[in-house]
Write an enzyme that holds these catalytic residues in place. Structure first.
Site, PDB file in Angstrom:
ATOM      1  N   ALA A   1      13.312  98.240 115.068  1.00  0.00           N
ATOM      2  CA  ALA A   1      14.046  97.262 114.254  1.00  0.00           C
ATOM      3  C   ALA A   1      13.563  97.260 112.808  1.00  0.00           C
ATOM      4  O   ALA A   1      14.330  96.920 111.894  1.00  0.00           O
ATOM      5  CB  ALA A   1      13.902  95.868 114.863  1.00  0.00           C
TER       6      ALA A   1
ATOM      7  N   ASN B   1      15.669  97.298 109.050  1.00  0.00           N
ATOM      8  CA  ASN B   1      15.472  96.130 108.182  1.00  0.00           C
ATOM      9  C   ASN B   1      15.658  94.811 108.931  1.00  0.00           C
ATOM     10  O   ASN B   1      15.820  93.755 108.315  1.00  0.00           O
ATOM     11  CB  ASN B   1      16.421  96.169 106.976  1.00  0.00           C
ATOM     12  N   LYS B   2      15.622  94.835 110.262  1.00  0.00           N
ATOM     13  CA  LYS B   2      15.849  93.629 111.053  1.00  0.00           C
ATOM     14  C   LYS B   2      14.552  92.863 111.317  1.00  0.00           C
ATOM     15  O   LYS B   2      14.581  91.674 111.623  1.00  0.00           O
ATOM     16  CB  LYS B   2      16.539  93.995 112.371  1.00  0.00           C
ATOM     17  N   ILE B   3      13.442  93.555 111.223  1.00  0.00           N
ATOM     18  CA  ILE B   3      12.117  92.940 111.296  1.00  0.00           C
ATOM     19  C   ILE B   3      11.312  93.484 110.123  1.00  0.00           C
ATOM     20  O   ILE B   3      11.368  94.684 109.826  1.00  0.00           O
ATOM     21  CB  ILE B   3      11.411  93.254 112.630  1.00  0.00           C
TER      22      ILE B   3
END
EC number: 2.5.1.46
Length: 310
Positions: free
Chosen positions: A278, A282-284
């Site tokens: 992730a 760029n989700k975490i």
């Protein structure tokens, strides 16, 4: 890598006295090896999510709501540990069915499904659900509650509609009731996938009901963009997991993430993807505190929850 940098803290042996006198999470920290470390580390991150984040997600799959964890989810929402819920259509089905008198029973994975079908009993793992305690319960609730709401206004967001259902539920173990009491949005991106969504569709043919999913998206967008710190406890995979991390990419990712899962990453599935993957989306955030706990949620979630009340 230098030896003096990594050989810092020794593994500790535990005794029966430790099991009697210490918190289970501290015992896991002493054991450390393998899954014990991930549960301990996940519990520490979870405490930081609750204490430091203004946006606190919990996402989970519907199967867990057929178990006794339903009451734990409701209690965690009611106590304010989480202020944004993302889940699947089946969660609404199970919560409504059980809130209005549906009985779920202890069974076995080994029961004959052919025989269960003959006696009108559904099997969900080792949980047994009489036919009449599921679909009919949801249908009756929708048929009774929805028409007066549509007379007030024809167009509803899903989260507002779920608050209205929660308002009419008296069961203290209900997730919908807890969300209504605390104004916690329940986001169900796949709301049509289940009995509740199907009955909304049927009712729309007669009442003119319109579901505005874009309003749910607007809400989660506003919450994400305005947040200073965001963390998530993600239980299981699928659409609820992805919807949570998807929206957080627009704030450069979650600051904290705890995955509780049994899925593996070797097949490239979203459900099995680890937090490190992730990060590439760029989700975490790259510097986020994160943990993956490989365990059945019915075993691990009660242990994690103790960290919030200790």
């Amino acid at each position: 890598m230098r030896r003096e940098d990594i050989l810092v803290e020794e593994v500790q042996d535990i005794t029966l006295d430790d099991l009697r006198g210490s918190s289970l999470l501290e015992v896991y920290n002493k054991i450390y090896g393998f899954s014990a470390e991930s549960i301990y580390r996940g519990s520490r991150i979870l405490k930081r999510i609750v204490s430091e984040c203004d946006l606190r997600f919990i996402s989970f799959t519907a199967n867990l709501v057929s178990t006794g964890l339903r009451g734990l989810f409701a209690d965690m929402i009611r106590r304010g540990y989480f202020n944004m819920v993302v889940t699947t259509g089946g969660t609404i089905d199970h919560d409504i069915a059980r809130s209005f008198g549906g009985k779920y029973y202890k069974g076995s994975f080994e029961f004959s499904d052919e025989e269960l079908r003959k006696i009108n009993v559904h099997r969900l793992g080792n949980i047994l659900i009489p036919f009449e305690d599921y679909g009919g319960m949801v249908e009756n609730a929708v048929n009774r509650i929805l028409p007066p709401l549509v007379k007030e206004k024809r167009e509803w967001s899903v989260y507002e509609l779920l608050w209205e259902f929660g308002k009419r539920i008296e069961d203290k173990h209900s997730i919908l009731r807890a969300a209504y009491e605390t104004n916690t949005p329940i986001i169900v991106p796949g709301v049509v996938d289940g009995s509740f969504g199907t009955n909304l569709f049927i009712q729309s043919q007669f009442t003119g009901l319109r579901i505005n999913l874009f309003e749910d998206m607007r809400l989660i967008k506003d919450r994400v963009f305005s947040s200073k710190m965001a963390g998530a406890l993600l239980i299981g995979g699928g659409i609820s997991k992805h919807h949570t991390i998807w929206w957080n990419q627009f704030r450069d990712g979650l600051d904290y993430a705890v995955y509780l899962t049994t899925a593996q990453e070797f097949d490239g599935s979203l459900s099995g993807a680890r937090p490190r993957e992730a990060i590439s989306w760029n989700k975490i955030r790259e510097n986020a505190e994160q943990a993956v706990i490989y365990a059945d949620a019915t075993l691990a979630l009660p242990i994690l929850a103790t960290s919030l009340i200790s």
